[in-house]
Design an enzyme around this catalytic site. Structure first.
Site, mmCIF file in Angstrom:
data_model
loop_
_atom_site.group_PDB
_atom_site.id
_atom_site.type_symbol
_atom_site.label_atom_id
_atom_site.label_comp_id
_atom_site.label_asym_id
_atom_site.label_seq_id
_atom_site.Cartn_x
_atom_site.Cartn_y
_atom_site.Cartn_z
ATOM 1 N N GLU A 2 0.863 -1.197 0.000
ATOM 2 C CA GLU A 2 0.000 0.000 0.000
ATOM 3 C C GLU A 2 0.902 1.250 0.000
ATOM 4 O O GLU A 2 1.948 1.251 0.661
ATOM 5 C CB GLU A 2 -0.825 -0.056 1.305
ATOM 6 C CG GLU A 2 -1.706 1.120 1.608
ATOM 7 C CD GLU A 2 -2.424 0.943 2.974
ATOM 8 O OE1 GLU A 2 -2.051 0.024 3.745
ATOM 9 O OE2 GLU A 2 -3.350 1.719 3.258
ATOM 10 N N CYS A 43 -5.090 -3.258 2.396
ATOM 11 C CA CYS A 43 -4.847 -3.433 3.822
ATOM 12 C C CYS A 43 -6.111 -3.702 4.651
ATOM 13 O O CYS A 43 -6.693 -4.764 4.548
ATOM 14 C CB CYS A 43 -4.035 -2.264 4.355
ATOM 15 S SG CYS A 43 -3.121 -2.736 5.848
ATOM 16 N N LYS A 49 -9.412 2.514 -1.625
ATOM 17 C CA LYS A 49 -9.663 1.781 -0.368
ATOM 18 C C LYS A 49 -11.013 2.181 0.228
ATOM 19 O O LYS A 49 -11.262 3.374 0.481
ATOM 20 C CB LYS A 49 -8.526 2.103 0.606
ATOM 21 C CG LYS A 49 -8.535 1.316 1.903
ATOM 22 C CD LYS A 49 -7.278 1.669 2.693
ATOM 23 C CE LYS A 49 -7.094 0.837 3.933
ATOM 24 N NZ LYS A 49 -5.821 1.139 4.624
HETATM 25 C C1 ACM Z 1 -3.963 -0.257 7.196
HETATM 26 O O1 ACM Z 1 -5.082 -0.360 6.697
HETATM 27 N N1 ACM Z 1 -2.968 0.355 6.568
HETATM 28 C C2 ACM Z 1 -3.677 -0.837 8.507
#
Ligand code: ACM
Length: 266
Positions: free
Chosen positions: A44, A147, A114
Site C-alpha cells: 500500500e 490493507c 480503499k
Molecule cells: C492499514 O489499513 N494500513 C492498517
C-alpha cells in the site's frame, strides 16, 4: 493456467518516490529470468509512504491516476512481463484517496480506492467510492483490496462472487491479524491471496508506526505457499489458477451454491 505469483516486501522511504522505485526495481531483478506472465504485488502507498501530518503534505505527494506511480508500474509490467499491483496516493480534483492499481504489460489497468479506511486515514482520505471490480486479463480474473479491507469478509466475498481467482492485497500492516485472516479469506472463498506488506518504522511528528512484514501467498485451501518475515525481498511461487475455480468442499457442498442468502440479514 500455470503461472508465478509473488509479493515484493520492502522498507518504504517516506516521501522519496525515486528511491522507492529504485528499491523495487532492484528487487524485480530476482525474476528477470522468468519470462512467462507473472503477478507481483507491492505494498500500500509504496511510492510515497504512509504517515501524513496534514493536507498540505498529502497534496505534495498525491498523483493523478496516470501519474508517476502508474508510469513506474507500467514500466515494470512491460519489462518483466508481469501484472503489477501496488498502492499510491491519488488526487482527484480536491479529494485524496488511498488507491491502488493493477497494471498489465500493455498498460491497461484497474483503479481501486480503499473503501475501509484505517484509523487516522479517516482524517486525510475520502472513503473509496468505486465498486469492487475485477481486472480481466486473458483468462485471468484478478481482484484487489487494500490493507484494512481484509477485516470485512463482504469485500473479499464480493470479489470472489464476481469471479476473482486471485486477490492482490497491497498493505501497510500494523495490527497482527492479517496473516491469519487472509488465510481464512482465501479458504472461505477458495481463491489465491497475495498479501504484500511493507517493513520498517515511519516516524512523523509525534506519530510512529512499525510495519509488520509477514507478506504471504495463500492457496484456495488456505495453505501458506510462500511467506516472508521482516526482510526486503521479492518472492514468487508457481500456482495453477484453475484451483480457484472449484468451490466444492465435499462432493455435496459448494461454497457459493450452498449459500442461503434469504437467511443473511446483512
Ligand atoms: C492499514 O489499513 N494500513 C492498517
Amino acid at each position: 493456467m500455470e503461472m508465478y505469483i509473488g509479493f515484493c516486501q520492502f522498507s518504504v522511504c517516506w516521501g522519496d518516490k525515486e528511491r522507492n522505485f529504485k528499491k523495487v526495481e532492484n528487487l524485480f531483478l530476482e525474476i528477470k529470468e522468468i519470462k512467462s506472465l507473472k503477478i507481483i504485488v507491492l505494498p500500500e502507498l509504496f511510492s510515497c509512504g504512509y504517515l501524513f501530518l496534514d493536507e498540505k503534505e498529502v497534496s505534495k505527494f498525491a498523483e493523478k491516476v496516470e501519474g508517476e506511480t502508474y508510469y513506474f508500474l507500467r514500466h515494470l509490467a512491460k519489462n518483466y512481463n508481469s501484472i503489477v499491483a501496488g498502492g499510491f496516493l491519488e488526487r482527484d480534483n480536491n479529494n485524496f484517496y488511498n488507491s491502488a492499481l493493477i497494471v498489465a504489460p500493455e498498460g491497461d489497468y484497474l483503479l481501486y480506492r480503499k473503501i475501509h479506511l484505517f484509523k487516522d486515514e479517516k482524517d486525510i482520505f475520502e472513503k473509496g467510492n468505486l465498486k469492487l471490480n475485477i481486472f480481466n486479463y486473458n483468462n485471468l480474473k484478478i481482484g484487489i483490496l487494500i490493507c484494512f479491507d481484509y477485516f470485512f469478509p463482504e469485500a473479499a466475498r464480493t470479489l470472489a462472487i464476481k469471479g476473482a481467482q486471485i486477490i492482490c492485497h497491497p498493505s501497510n500492516l500494523v495490527l497482527p491479524y492479517a496473516p491469519l485472516i487472509t488465510q481464512v479469506r482465501a479458504l472461505e472463498n477458495h481463491i489465491f491471496w497475495i498479501l504484500a506488506n511493507r517493513i520498517g518504522v515511519e516516524k512523523r511528528g509525534d506519530k510512529e508506526l512499525k510495519f509488520l512484514g509477514k507478506s504471504q501467498i495463500v492457496s484456495p485451501k488456505g495453505e501458506i505457499l510462500m511467506k516472508a518475515e521482516d526482510e526486503e525481498v521479492l518472492k514468487v511461487v508457481k500456482i495453477n489458477t484453475e484451483e480457484a475455480n472449484n468451490k466444492k468442499v465435499t462432493d455435496k457442498n459448494d461454497l457459493f451454491l450452498d449459500r442461503r442468502r434469504e437467511f443473511y440479514e446483512i
